[in-house]
Motif scaffolding. Structure first.
Motif, PDB file in Angstrom:
ATOM      1  N   GLU A 207       0.923  -1.312   0.031  1.00  0.00           N
ATOM      2  CA  GLU A 207       0.077  -0.027   0.058  1.00  0.00           C
ATOM      3  C   GLU A 207       0.955   1.249  -0.117  1.00  0.00           C
ATOM      4  O   GLU A 207       0.391   2.111  -0.686  1.00  0.00           O
ATOM      5  CB  GLU A 207      -0.774  -0.013   1.097  1.00  0.00           C
ATOM      6  CG  GLU A 207      -1.999  -0.906   1.012  1.00  0.00           C
ATOM      7  CD  GLU A 207      -3.159  -0.733   2.200  1.00  0.00           C
ATOM      8  OE1 GLU A 207      -3.195   0.301   2.731  1.00  0.00           O
ATOM      9  OE2 GLU A 207      -3.812  -1.817   2.581  1.00  0.00           O
ATOM     10  N   ALA A 208       2.056   1.131   0.734  1.00  0.00           N
ATOM     11  CA  ALA A 208       2.868   2.403   0.624  1.00  0.00           C
ATOM     12  C   ALA A 208       3.809   2.677  -0.406  1.00  0.00           C
ATOM     13  O   ALA A 208       4.117   3.883  -0.655  1.00  0.00           O
ATOM     14  CB  ALA A 208       3.608   2.289   2.126  1.00  0.00           C
ATOM     15  N   TRP A 209       4.036   1.469  -1.141  1.00  0.00           N
ATOM     16  CA  TRP A 209       5.131   1.707  -2.311  1.00  0.00           C
ATOM     17  C   TRP A 209       5.217   0.503  -3.020  1.00  0.00           C
ATOM     18  O   TRP A 209       4.636  -0.597  -3.005  1.00  0.00           O
ATOM     19  CB  TRP A 209       6.650   1.880  -1.602  1.00  0.00           C
ATOM     20  CG  TRP A 209       7.021   0.968  -0.368  1.00  0.00           C
ATOM     21  CD1 TRP A 209       6.995   1.157   1.015  1.00  0.00           C
ATOM     22  CD2 TRP A 209       7.258  -0.458  -0.433  1.00  0.00           C
ATOM     23  NE1 TRP A 209       7.305   0.137   1.639  1.00  0.00           N
ATOM     24  CE2 TRP A 209       7.545  -0.945   0.688  1.00  0.00           C
ATOM     25  CE3 TRP A 209       7.362  -1.401  -1.764  1.00  0.00           C
ATOM     26  CZ2 TRP A 209       7.985  -2.145   1.001  1.00  0.00           C
ATOM     27  CZ3 TRP A 209       8.104  -2.715  -1.413  1.00  0.00           C
ATOM     28  CH2 TRP A 209       8.324  -3.043  -0.187  1.00  0.00           C
TER      29      TRP A 209
ATOM     30  N   LEU B 102      12.012   2.693  -6.611  1.00  0.00           N
ATOM     31  CA  LEU B 102      11.088   2.930  -5.685  1.00  0.00           C
ATOM     32  C   LEU B 102      10.043   3.865  -6.157  1.00  0.00           C
ATOM     33  O   LEU B 102      10.375   5.056  -6.248  1.00  0.00           O
ATOM     34  CB  LEU B 102      11.822   3.397  -4.458  1.00  0.00           C
ATOM     35  CG  LEU B 102      10.854   3.477  -3.079  1.00  0.00           C
ATOM     36  CD1 LEU B 102      10.178   1.853  -2.691  1.00  0.00           C
ATOM     37  CD2 LEU B 102      11.479   3.881  -1.988  1.00  0.00           C
ATOM     38  N   LEU B 103       8.930   3.573  -6.038  1.00  0.00           N
ATOM     39  CA  LEU B 103       7.483   4.442  -6.463  1.00  0.00           C
ATOM     40  C   LEU B 103       6.745   4.454  -5.285  1.00  0.00           C
ATOM     41  O   LEU B 103       6.444   3.421  -4.397  1.00  0.00           O
ATOM     42  CB  LEU B 103       6.914   3.861  -7.813  1.00  0.00           C
ATOM     43  CG  LEU B 103       7.711   3.183  -8.809  1.00  0.00           C
ATOM     44  CD1 LEU B 103       7.219   2.402  -9.780  1.00  0.00           C
ATOM     45  CD2 LEU B 103       8.448   4.531  -9.474  1.00  0.00           C
ATOM     46  N   PRO B 104       5.691   5.258  -5.400  1.00  0.00           N
ATOM     47  CA  PRO B 104       4.803   5.628  -4.330  1.00  0.00           C
ATOM     48  C   PRO B 104       3.909   4.483  -4.393  1.00  0.00           C
ATOM     49  O   PRO B 104       3.398   3.882  -5.852  1.00  0.00           O
ATOM     50  CB  PRO B 104       4.165   7.051  -4.522  1.00  0.00           C
ATOM     51  CG  PRO B 104       4.442   7.082  -5.921  1.00  0.00           C
ATOM     52  CD  PRO B 104       5.823   6.835  -6.404  1.00  0.00           C
ATOM     53  N   GLY B 105       3.257   4.080  -3.444  1.00  0.00           N
ATOM     54  CA  GLY B 105       2.011   3.042  -3.595  1.00  0.00           C
ATOM     55  C   GLY B 105       0.875   3.176  -4.491  1.00  0.00           C
ATOM     56  O   GLY B 105       0.363   2.441  -5.093  1.00  0.00           O
ATOM     57  N   ARG B 106       0.525   4.362  -4.553  1.00  0.00           N
ATOM     58  CA  ARG B 106      -0.424   5.079  -5.412  1.00  0.00           C
ATOM     59  C   ARG B 106       0.508   5.602  -6.654  1.00  0.00           C
ATOM     60  O   ARG B 106       0.950   7.024  -6.289  1.00  0.00           O
ATOM     61  CB  ARG B 106      -1.507   5.777  -4.781  1.00  0.00           C
ATOM     62  CG  ARG B 106      -2.451   5.130  -3.972  1.00  0.00           C
ATOM     63  CD  ARG B 106      -3.629   5.972  -3.407  1.00  0.00           C
ATOM     64  NE  ARG B 106      -4.378   6.615  -4.447  1.00  0.00           N
ATOM     65  CZ  ARG B 106      -5.484   5.930  -4.942  1.00  0.00           C
ATOM     66  NH1 ARG B 106      -5.955   4.996  -4.720  1.00  0.00           N
ATOM     67  NH2 ARG B 106      -6.023   6.922  -5.918  1.00  0.00           N
ATOM     68  N   LEU B 107       0.333   5.044  -7.560  1.00  0.00           N
ATOM     69  CA  LEU B 107       1.621   5.822  -8.575  1.00  0.00           C
ATOM     70  C   LEU B 107       1.171   6.939  -9.213  1.00  0.00           C
ATOM     71  O   LEU B 107      -0.074   7.417  -9.216  1.00  0.00           O
ATOM     72  CB  LEU B 107       1.533   4.732  -9.862  1.00  0.00           C
ATOM     73  CG  LEU B 107       1.854   3.272  -9.353  1.00  0.00           C
ATOM     74  CD1 LEU B 107       1.555   2.407 -11.052  1.00  0.00           C
ATOM     75  CD2 LEU B 107       3.204   3.239  -8.935  1.00  0.00           C
ATOM     76  N   ASP B 108       2.453   7.660  -9.355  1.00  0.00           N
ATOM     77  CA  ASP B 108       2.162   9.312  -9.925  1.00  0.00           C
ATOM     78  C   ASP B 108       2.809   9.422 -11.190  1.00  0.00           C
ATOM     79  O   ASP B 108       3.284   8.126 -11.663  1.00  0.00           O
ATOM     80  CB  ASP B 108       2.636  10.349  -8.819  1.00  0.00           C
ATOM     81  CG  ASP B 108       4.100   9.945  -8.666  1.00  0.00           C
ATOM     82  OD1 ASP B 108       4.727   8.951  -9.113  1.00  0.00           O
ATOM     83  OD2 ASP B 108       4.908  11.046  -7.892  1.00  0.00           O
TER      84      ASP B 108
ATOM     85  N   GLN C 285      -2.591   7.955  -8.579  1.00  0.00           N
ATOM     86  CA  GLN C 285      -3.178   9.008  -7.731  1.00  0.00           C
ATOM     87  C   GLN C 285      -3.951   9.914  -8.808  1.00  0.00           C
ATOM     88  O   GLN C 285      -3.690   9.656 -10.086  1.00  0.00           O
ATOM     89  CB  GLN C 285      -1.910   9.948  -7.350  1.00  0.00           C
ATOM     90  CG  GLN C 285      -1.144   9.367  -6.227  1.00  0.00           C
ATOM     91  CD  GLN C 285       0.307  10.099  -5.802  1.00  0.00           C
ATOM     92  OE1 GLN C 285      -0.136  11.469  -6.041  1.00  0.00           O
ATOM     93  NE2 GLN C 285       1.103   9.600  -5.581  1.00  0.00           N
TER      94      GLN C 285
END
Length: 184
Positions: A19-21, A105-111, A183
């Motif tokens: 969920e986080a990454w 490393l990417l955010p859990g909700r992709l940007d 996102q």
């Protein structure tokens, strides 16, 4: 120069999603007879202008059919733009017959984040269909003298933009099906 053939350079990647990454662990293999520069080190720029290498950082954007592209490369300066300092990925040397490993490393909700702050080509979707990881690379050439920055595992090579942009080639991983939220 000109020793590498299509297929000599390959990318494999495994993705871990929480969920986080979203973490991609990659391996770039050079099965060819020429050593190369792999442009897999991007940097963060502080308001002061100081650059800090961030080995896990990558540009990323949504492409057609729900494909999410994650990439490390030397980007062209956008047409009509004048920049004081082009965005240049730092390199690591990859010898003939060798391999390099790293991570993104990417955010859990992709940007979406593109070079020069360019707007993404497509609006976000609820969930992507999969990810492709791409890298820029170039054969090592005595005409380009790299500047060595850092030491040990943190060492990177800085090369002249004009040399990089005219010699860069791209290599990509296979498409990996993954349904990850973006996102809005």
């Amino acid at each position: 120069m000109g020793v590498l053939k299509d297929g000599d350079v390959s990318v494999s990647v495994t993705w871990e999603v929480t969920e986080a990454w979203v973490l991609g662990r990659y391996r770039v293999t050079n099965a060819g007879k020429a050593s190369l520069y792999l442009f897999d080190r991007l940097y963060q720029t502080a308001p002061s202008g100081a650059r800090t290498v961030d080995a896990d950082l990558a540009w990323r954007w949504l492409e057609a059919d729900g494909v999410y592209r994650v990439a490390k490369f030397v980007p062209q300066v956008p047409v009509g733009w004048k920049v004081e300092s082009p965005e240049v990925a730092y390199a690591r040397a990859l010898p003939a017959g060798g391999m390099l490993e790293g991570a993104v490393l990417l955010p859990g909700r992709l940007d979406q984040a593109l070079p020069y702050g360019v707007a993404p080509p497509l609006a976000p979707v609820a969930k992507i269909k999969g990810i492709v990881l791409s890298f820029g690379f170039a054969e090592i050439d005595a005409a380009a003298e790299p500047v060595v920055l850092g030491k040990g595992e943190a060492q990177v090579l800085s090369l002249p933009f004009d040399w990089l942009i005219t010699r860069q080639r791209m290599v990509s991983s296979e498409f990996v099906p993954l349904a990850v939220a973006m996102q809005p």
